[in-house]
Design an enzyme around this catalytic site. Structure first.
Site, PDB file in Angstrom:
ATOM      1  N   VAL A  70     -26.550  47.714  16.593  1.00  0.00           N
ATOM      2  CA  VAL A  70     -25.465  46.991  17.267  1.00  0.00           C
ATOM      3  C   VAL A  70     -24.544  46.276  16.297  1.00  0.00           C
ATOM      4  O   VAL A  70     -23.465  45.821  16.688  1.00  0.00           O
ATOM      5  CB  VAL A  70     -26.013  45.980  18.308  1.00  0.00           C
ATOM      6  CG1 VAL A  70     -26.743  46.687  19.425  1.00  0.00           C
ATOM      7  CG2 VAL A  70     -26.870  44.904  17.648  1.00  0.00           C
ATOM      8  N   TYR A 161     -31.443  30.312  15.841  1.00  0.00           N
ATOM      9  CA  TYR A 161     -31.646  31.077  17.067  1.00  0.00           C
ATOM     10  C   TYR A 161     -30.986  30.384  18.257  1.00  0.00           C
ATOM     11  O   TYR A 161     -30.287  31.028  19.056  1.00  0.00           O
ATOM     12  CB  TYR A 161     -33.136  31.261  17.322  1.00  0.00           C
ATOM     13  CG  TYR A 161     -33.452  32.119  18.514  1.00  0.00           C
ATOM     14  CD1 TYR A 161     -33.227  33.493  18.486  1.00  0.00           C
ATOM     15  CD2 TYR A 161     -33.984  31.573  19.679  1.00  0.00           C
ATOM     16  CE1 TYR A 161     -33.522  34.294  19.585  1.00  0.00           C
ATOM     17  CE2 TYR A 161     -34.279  32.365  20.772  1.00  0.00           C
ATOM     18  CZ  TYR A 161     -34.053  33.725  20.723  1.00  0.00           C
ATOM     19  OH  TYR A 161     -34.341  34.506  21.820  1.00  0.00           O
ATOM     20  N   LYS A 165     -27.885  31.767  20.687  1.00  0.00           N
ATOM     21  CA  LYS A 165     -28.014  31.963  22.128  1.00  0.00           C
ATOM     22  C   LYS A 165     -27.062  31.047  22.912  1.00  0.00           C
ATOM     23  O   LYS A 165     -26.609  31.425  24.003  1.00  0.00           O
ATOM     24  CB  LYS A 165     -29.462  31.761  22.558  1.00  0.00           C
ATOM     25  CG  LYS A 165     -30.409  32.843  22.025  1.00  0.00           C
ATOM     26  CD  LYS A 165     -29.971  34.251  22.452  1.00  0.00           C
ATOM     27  CE  LYS A 165     -30.974  35.316  22.028  1.00  0.00           C
ATOM     28  NZ  LYS A 165     -30.588  36.667  22.463  1.00  0.00           N
TER      29      LYS A 165
END
Length: 258
Positions: A70, A161, A165
């Site tokens: 991706v 992280y 998010k």
């Protein structure tokens, strides 16, 4: 009416659970994931994982698999084109591919920070750009992004992280506004704690499934960890609800409530 679904990070874990839920719903699915072993804090999916998942899932319906990175736009475009060429259209894009790393901010390697954002955030950017011309042609199109409850509340030693998010949730809301006039609904699912490689091989490494389940029973109000089936069920709903867009749905057993 069945639809054509592309799921990134679909070789195992949450992505595989999402693919299974759509197949059970009668949809056609293309699972896309890394086809080469990639060095990280824990083992990422391999071509064997991808092929094994496709073979297993074929018992439920029409499923194909393709290698995907991706972080590379051309790879994203190839995955989209395979879906369109084989199935005739693309109706739902599930941006599920993601990685995690943890550690104190003053010791966190810059290269790791960049890699987490490259996969977790830029990956959605790349896949969405590749898919948009075809999603705009669909009469029932949706994008579902895998965020996390870590995108709603920060935690010590999880700054990278959590920040990635939080970005996924912001991106989801922006795309929901931007693409509404094209009839494309955009939502995010926010898993709580699912027993995948992220937990067993990194965040709770060497503690085992029994210790994991016991810890989750103490921590989560509904007294169990979330399953890949729980997340799959929520993603099918988010991809199907006709008047729902721009939300970030917790699937966390009450661990996060907002």
């Amino acid at each position: 009416m069945s639809r054509n679904i592309l799921v990134t990070g679909g070789a195992r874990g949450i992505g595989k659970g999402i693919a299974k839920a759509f197949l059970t719903n009668g949809d056609r699915v293309l699972i896309a994931d890394l086809g080469i072993r990639s060095s990280w804090k824990y083992d990422l999916s391999t071509e064997s994982d991808l092929n094994d998942a496709a073979e297993e899932l074929k018992e439920l319906g029409s499923v194909d698999a393709i290698n995907l990175d991706v972080t590379e736009f051309e790879s994203c475009l190839s995955a989209v084109m395979q879906m369109v060429e084989d199935a005739g259209s693309l109706d739902v894009l599930v941006n599920n591919a993601g990685i995690v790393d943890s550690g104190p901010i003053d010791a966190f390697p810059e290269a790791n920070w960049d890699r987490v954002f490259e996969v977790n955030v830029k990956g959605i950017y790349n896949m969405t750009r590749a898919a948009l011309p075809y999603l705009r042609e669909s009469e029932d199109s949706a994008i579902v992004n895998t965020a996390s409850i870590a995108g709603k509340r920060g935690s010590a030693n999880m700054s990278c992280y959590c920040a990635s998010k939080f970005a996924v949730i912001g991106l989801t809301q922006s795309l929901a506004q931007e693409l509404a006039q094209s009839g494309i609904r955009v939502n995010a699912v926010c898993p709580g704690i699912v027993g995948t490689a992220m937990w067993f091989d990194h965040l709770m490494a060497n503690q085992g499934e029994e210790a994991f389940d016991a810890a989750m029973a103490r921590r989560i109000p509904l007294q169990r960890p979330q399953t890949i089936g729980d997340i799959g069920e929520a993603v099918v709903y988010l991809a199907s609800a006709k008047n729902v867009t721009g939300i970030s749905m917790n699937v966390a057993g009450g661990l996060e409530m907002n």
